[in-house]
Design a protein around this motif. Structure first.
Motif, PDB file in Angstrom:
ATOM      1  N   ASP A 109       0.854  -1.188   0.000  1.00 20.61           N
ATOM      2  CA  ASP A 109       0.000   0.000   0.000  1.00 20.61           C
ATOM      3  C   ASP A 109       0.891   1.239   0.000  1.00 20.61           C
ATOM      4  O   ASP A 109       2.087   1.164   0.281  1.00 20.61           O
ATOM      5  CB  ASP A 109      -0.923   0.015   1.225  1.00 20.61           C
ATOM      6  N   ASP A 188      -5.148  -2.913  -2.479  1.00 16.32           N
ATOM      7  CA  ASP A 188      -6.476  -2.315  -2.628  1.00 16.32           C
ATOM      8  C   ASP A 188      -6.792  -2.080  -4.106  1.00 16.32           C
ATOM      9  O   ASP A 188      -6.013  -2.451  -4.998  1.00 16.32           O
ATOM     10  CB  ASP A 188      -6.594  -1.024  -1.810  1.00 16.32           C
ATOM     11  N   LYS A 189      -7.899  -1.422  -4.377  1.00 18.19           N
ATOM     12  CA  LYS A 189      -8.356  -1.241  -5.752  1.00 18.19           C
ATOM     13  C   LYS A 189      -7.419  -0.369  -6.576  1.00 18.19           C
ATOM     14  O   LYS A 189      -7.453  -0.405  -7.804  1.00 18.19           O
ATOM     15  CB  LYS A 189      -9.759  -0.621  -5.760  1.00 18.19           C
ATOM     16  N   THR A 209      -6.764  -8.219  -5.490  1.00 19.12           N
ATOM     17  CA  THR A 209      -7.362  -6.976  -5.009  1.00 19.12           C
ATOM     18  C   THR A 209      -8.874  -7.103  -5.044  1.00 19.12           C
ATOM     19  O   THR A 209      -9.413  -7.931  -5.788  1.00 19.12           O
ATOM     20  CB  THR A 209      -6.966  -5.784  -5.914  1.00 19.12           C
ATOM     21  N   ARG A 231      -5.600  -7.605   5.302  1.00 23.25           N
ATOM     22  CA  ARG A 231      -4.941  -6.415   4.767  1.00 23.25           C
ATOM     23  C   ARG A 231      -4.945  -5.251   5.757  1.00 23.25           C
ATOM     24  O   ARG A 231      -4.175  -4.308   5.633  1.00 23.25           O
ATOM     25  CB  ARG A 231      -5.628  -6.008   3.463  1.00 23.25           C
TER      26      ARG A 231
END
Length: 292
Positions: A109, A188-189, A209, A231
């Motif tokens: 991230d 994540d997206k 994801t 996550r």
């Protein structure tokens, strides 16, 4: 543990890893510093854990409270210079520490590292050639500066870190950060990109994801929910780096010193992680390390 035991344990760990990464003398000429490199790194990591992210704060604290333990602590300029000159040693120590925790599940991230208030961005000159504007979705605000890119394993140890200009897409930085891992990589997206998924697949990495609403997801919903729960550890780590280690406060005026300061914050976090694990505590509950 009491604070004095904490300092002793950090010093012993630093000395152990320092001897692994430094196989020959670092200095070829001139007078060797009276304060050993292991002592300097120990003081830096303890200071970072206690929220003192400036060299002068760390130097004053040990000068006022622990001079009997570090009798060779000299002037502040010499201390600050020795701290910065050990930058690459701390990077190699981090690499050694990261190798102690083998895992096939990782999470990646990014997070903002603003260099100044947004209103002052157009007048800011220090990182004019390197910093840039971007948007932080978590805080729903624009900022000017850099972006940190973090990789952790399932337990929360930091396995990789770098920083780049804020406007650089985190998907472009991901291959560099997650270069030496294997297995599952959760994100994540913001990391959705078919080319990135294919790149990682060619390296033996399964990038997973959550998908956007207009995308069809054939995976079991329970598996996706479990992945997102795991996550959360990376959000915890980013929160610790921000709140305890002040990683989002830039106190440097050039990339060299900025990189050095970020490196020692990451190393301090990992040392606290390892020490907590040795004590049988949950690795990311750093408040259990020191008891008054």
């Amino acid at each position: 543990m009491p604070l004095d035991e904490f300092i002793i344990n950090i010093y012993l760990m630093v000395e152990q890893y320092y001897n692994l990464v430094v196989q020959k003398p670092l200095r070829r000429g001139g007078f060797a510093p009276k304060l050993s490199d292991s002592e300097v790194i120990c003081m830096e990591l303890v200071g970072e854990f206690m929220g003192m992210d400036q060299d002068k704060q760390i130097w004053q604290y040990f000068k006022n409270h622990w001079l009997s333990w570090f009798p060779n602590l000299g002037s502040y300029p010499n201390f600050a210079k020795q701290c910065a000159n050990l930058h690459f040693v701390k990077q190699h120590i981090h690499q050694q520490v990261a190798q102690t925790q083998e895992d096939n599940i990782h999470f990646i991230d990014g997070f903002p590292i603003p260099v100044c208030k947004y209103a002052r961005a157009y007048r800011h000159k220090t990182f004019k050639a390197d910093a840039s504007f971007s948007y932080c979705a978590a805080k729903q605000e624009k900022y000017y500066g850099f972006a940190g890119h973090l990789l952790i394993n399932l337990s929360g140890m930091i396995k990789g870190f770098t920083f780049a200009s804020a406007s650089i897409d985190e998907r472009d930085v991901a291959p560099e950060v997650a270069d030496n891992i294997h297995g599952l990589l959760g994100a994540d997206k913001g990391y959705i990109r078919p080319e990135l998924t294919q790149h990682f697949a060619s390296k033996g990495i399964d990038l997973q994801t959550p998908l956007r609403r207009n995308m069809t997801d054939n995976r079991p919903k329970s598996d996706v929910n479990r992945l997102m729960r795991c996550r959360r550890n990376i959000e915890t780590v980013i929160g610790q780096l921000s709140d305890c280690f002040n990683i989002q406060k830039v106190r440097a005026r050039d990339l060299w010193h900025l990189s050095h300061r970020l490196t020692r914050k990451i190393l301090a976090h990992n040392f606290c992680f390892i020490l907590n694990k040795k004590l049988g505590n949950p690795p990311l509950q750093f408040e259990l390390l020191i008891k008054c």
